[in-house]
Design a protein around this motif. Structure first.
Motif, short mmCIF file in Angstrom:
data_model
loop_
_atom_site.label_atom_id
_atom_site.label_comp_id
_atom_site.label_asym_id
_atom_site.label_seq_id
_atom_site.Cartn_x
_atom_site.Cartn_y
_atom_site.Cartn_z
N MET A 1 0.83 -1.19 0.00
CA MET A 1 0.00 0.00 0.00
C MET A 1 0.88 1.26 0.00
SD MET A 1 -3.10 -1.13 0.05
CE MET A 1 -4.02 -2.61 0.44
N THR A 2 0.42 2.27 -0.65
CA THR A 2 1.18 3.52 -0.67
C THR A 2 0.49 4.52 0.23
OG1 THR A 2 -0.05 4.42 -2.54
CG2 THR A 2 1.86 3.05 -3.05
N GLU A 3 1.24 5.50 0.67
CA GLU A 3 0.69 6.51 1.55
C GLU A 3 -0.36 7.36 0.86
OE1 GLU A 3 3.48 8.78 3.63
OE2 GLU A 3 4.49 7.07 4.56
N LYS A 4 -0.35 7.43 -0.51
CA LYS A 4 -1.28 8.26 -1.24
C LYS A 4 -2.61 7.58 -1.50
CE LYS A 4 2.39 10.86 -3.59
NZ LYS A 4 2.96 11.25 -4.90
N GLN A 5 -2.74 6.32 -1.10
CA GLN A 5 -3.98 5.61 -1.36
C GLN A 5 -5.14 6.26 -0.62
OE1 GLN A 5 -3.96 1.55 -0.25
NE2 GLN A 5 -5.90 1.07 -1.21
N GLN A 6 -6.24 6.46 -1.30
CA GLN A 6 -7.40 7.08 -0.70
C GLN A 6 -8.05 6.13 0.29
OE1 GLN A 6 -10.28 8.43 -3.51
NE2 GLN A 6 -11.68 9.25 -1.96
N LEU A 7 -8.43 6.67 1.46
CA LEU A 7 -9.06 5.86 2.49
C LEU A 7 -10.57 5.80 2.27
CD1 LEU A 7 -7.16 7.18 5.66
CD2 LEU A 7 -6.67 5.15 4.29
N TYR A 8 -11.16 4.62 2.51
CA TYR A 8 -12.60 4.47 2.43
C TYR A 8 -12.99 3.35 3.39
CZ TYR A 8 -11.09 0.83 -0.86
OH TYR A 8 -10.46 -0.23 -1.44
N PRO A 9 -14.25 3.32 3.85
CA PRO A 9 -14.65 2.40 4.92
C PRO A 9 -14.33 0.93 4.67
CG PRO A 9 -16.34 4.06 4.60
CD PRO A 9 -15.33 4.26 3.50
N ARG A 39 -15.55 6.83 10.48
CA ARG A 39 -15.48 8.19 9.96
C ARG A 39 -14.07 8.44 9.46
NH1 ARG A 39 -19.93 7.11 10.44
NH2 ARG A 39 -21.62 8.18 11.57
N ILE A 40 -13.96 9.06 8.29
CA ILE A 40 -12.66 9.33 7.67
C ILE A 40 -12.57 10.80 7.33
CG2 ILE A 40 -11.15 8.83 5.70
CD1 ILE A 40 -12.52 6.08 5.51
N SER A 41 -11.47 11.43 7.73
CA SER A 41 -11.20 12.82 7.40
C SER A 41 -9.72 12.94 7.06
CB SER A 41 -11.57 13.74 8.57
OG SER A 41 -11.24 15.10 8.27
N GLY A 42 -9.42 12.99 5.77
CA GLY A 42 -8.02 13.00 5.36
C GLY A 42 -7.37 11.70 5.75
N ASN A 43 -6.31 11.78 6.54
CA ASN A 43 -5.63 10.58 7.04
C ASN A 43 -6.17 10.10 8.38
OD1 ASN A 43 -3.92 10.40 4.83
ND2 ASN A 43 -2.32 11.65 5.78
N ASP A 79 -3.85 7.98 10.82
CA ASP A 79 -4.01 8.46 12.19
C ASP A 79 -5.28 7.85 12.75
OD1 ASP A 79 -3.92 9.79 14.56
OD2 ASP A 79 -4.34 11.78 13.74
N VAL A 80 -5.14 6.95 13.73
CA VAL A 80 -6.27 6.13 14.19
C VAL A 80 -6.73 6.57 15.58
CG1 VAL A 80 -7.06 3.78 14.63
CG2 VAL A 80 -5.30 4.19 12.91
N ALA A 81 -8.04 6.69 15.75
CA ALA A 81 -8.64 6.94 17.07
C ALA A 81 -9.79 5.96 17.24
CB ALA A 81 -9.13 8.37 17.17
N ILE A 82 -9.70 5.11 18.27
CA ILE A 82 -10.70 4.06 18.48
C ILE A 82 -11.39 4.29 19.81
CG2 ILE A 82 -11.10 1.58 18.54
CD1 ILE A 82 -8.35 1.21 17.27
N THR A 83 -12.70 4.20 19.82
CA THR A 83 -13.48 4.35 21.05
C THR A 83 -13.96 2.97 21.51
OG1 THR A 83 -14.27 6.54 20.38
CG2 THR A 83 -15.51 5.39 22.12
N PRO A 84 -13.53 2.52 22.69
CA PRO A 84 -14.04 1.24 23.20
C PRO A 84 -15.41 1.43 23.84
CG PRO A 84 -12.43 2.13 24.72
CD PRO A 84 -12.50 3.09 23.56
N LEU A 85 -16.33 0.54 23.58
CA LEU A 85 -17.67 0.58 24.15
C LEU A 85 -17.90 -0.65 25.01
CD1 LEU A 85 -19.67 1.67 20.96
CD2 LEU A 85 -18.73 3.14 22.75
#
Length: 374
Positions: A1-9, A39-43, A79-85
């Motif tokens: 994978m390259t850093e320029k790859q677009q993120l999607y769900p 949710r995705i916003s940029g990286n 850049d990952v942010a995970i919320t535990p429920l």
């Protein structure tokens, strides 16, 4: 994978399919743990993972594994942010006073001022020797950055599972040679470095203590990291320690550092009894010359340290090649009770029992320490 790859769900979902919950089939996606809130916003990627238990013993490792999976499968730029429920805890359970290790009679911290003095070797052989004397023994590998107990006890491939005890789900320790064991080494790949901040390491140890199904034990030995660190504070803040053993070599560099460790336990705010000093690698004895002693690390350093700090010298353990070979094979030398080294560790176990009995007869139980950090 390259850093320029677009993120999607779907890219995120596919990457998280490699994350498995310990002891269960499937992954966190097929198991319904990943929530439909990506949710995705940029990286930046945010989402939630729902756990089945209010106090899930593996939740921190699942969060870390999920973040690692995204960075591995997609790229380090994510850049990952995970919320535990978690499910809500009934008020009656939330108000219960937590009594960790209530079935353990004696908790022994095994410490060293510096690395490389054979602390884990001493701990494993001492645990095995106590078990062979008929005691119920547990071993907690709290050396979080260098967990060597699984290899020394021949359980590297073991993976603890959850068991239901009363209304709780606990981590069942691995059993070998009559010793119950838990180690962070059971939950990570042995070839990977553990790169955790101090708080993460402390939380992991806290989980192994509170969520371990230790049951009834006569002795729980805790193999601490070298020096003094957050792990040591976590231990004394979580448990009432019966006493500590400090391992050193005769070398002045080693005894100087060991003295600092003794000072920590003897600090008036901590006040954990030091049961004694174990001098390891006291002399070298070649197999072909069993009566010869070569003091390659100096002589008498452990004894002087014990005298200067008002503690006991519990044992002097020689440097013998068979001890290292046995540890590498996962068969502690203490199993061979008729060998010179097997006898030496048996004597160390007997002296520890004597020291513990004397301590319990003359001192009040140690309570967990309240340390206020400002």
């Amino acid at each position: 994978m390259t850093e320029k790859q677009q993120l999607y769900p779907q890219l995120i979902i596919d990457a998280l399919k490699s994350v498995r919950y310990p002891g269960e089939e499937g992954n966190i996606v097929s198991g319904g743990m990943l929530q439909d809130d990506i949710r995705i916003s940029g990286n930046q990627v945010t989402f939630s993972i729902r756990f089945k238990k209010a106090k899930d013993p593996f939740y921190k490792s699942i969060l870390k594994a999920s973040e690692a999976a995204l960075k591995r499968e997609i790229g380090p730029h994510v850049d990952v942010a995970i919320t535990p429920l978690f499910p809500e805890v009934p008020q009656s359970q939330a108000q219960e006073a937590e009594q960790p290790l209530s079935g353990v009679k004696n908790i022994i911290a095994v410490s060293s001022g510096k690395g490389g003095v054979g602390k884990s070797t001493i701990t494993t052989n001492l645990a095995v020797a106590l078990a062979q004397m008929g005691y119920k023994v547990g071993l907690l590998d709290a050396d979080i950055y260098g967990p060597s107990i699984p290899r020394m006890m021949n359980v590297e491939e073991a993976r603890p599972v959850l068991v239901t005890v009363g209304n709780k789900e606990l981590i069942d320790p691995v059993l070998n040679y009559g010793v119950k064991m838990l180690s962070i080494g059971f939950f990570v790949q042995k070839e990977n470095a553990i790169i955790w901040r101090g708080s993460m390491a402390s939380n992991a140890i806290g989980q192994l203590i509170r969520e371990g199904n230790w049951g009834e034990l006569d002795f729980l030995l805790v193999d601490l990291p070298p020096g003094t660190s957050d792990i040591h504070l976590t231990l004394i803040q979580t448990l009432g320690i019966t006493g500590a053993i400090v391992v050193t070599t005769p070398q002045s560099v080693s005894t100087d550092d060991a003295r600092k460790g003794i000072s920590m336990f003897q600090d008036e705010k901590i006040n954990v009894p030091v049961l004694g000093v174990v001098e390891n690698m006291s002399w070298f004895t070649p197999a072909e010359l069993p009566d010869n002693k070569y003091f390659i690390f100096g002589e008498g350093g452990g004894r002087r340290l014990a005298e200067e700090t008002g503690t006991k010298l519990l044992a002097q353990i020689p440097l013998v090649q068979s001890v290292r070979e046995a540890a590498d094979k996962g068969a502690p030398i203490a199993l061979n009770t008729e060998t010179i080294m097997g006898i030496a560790f048996g004597e160390l176990a007997e002296r520890l029992v004597e020291a513990v009995n004397e301590r319990n007869a003359t001192l009040a139980p140690t309570h967990k320490v309240e340390v206020n950090v400002k």
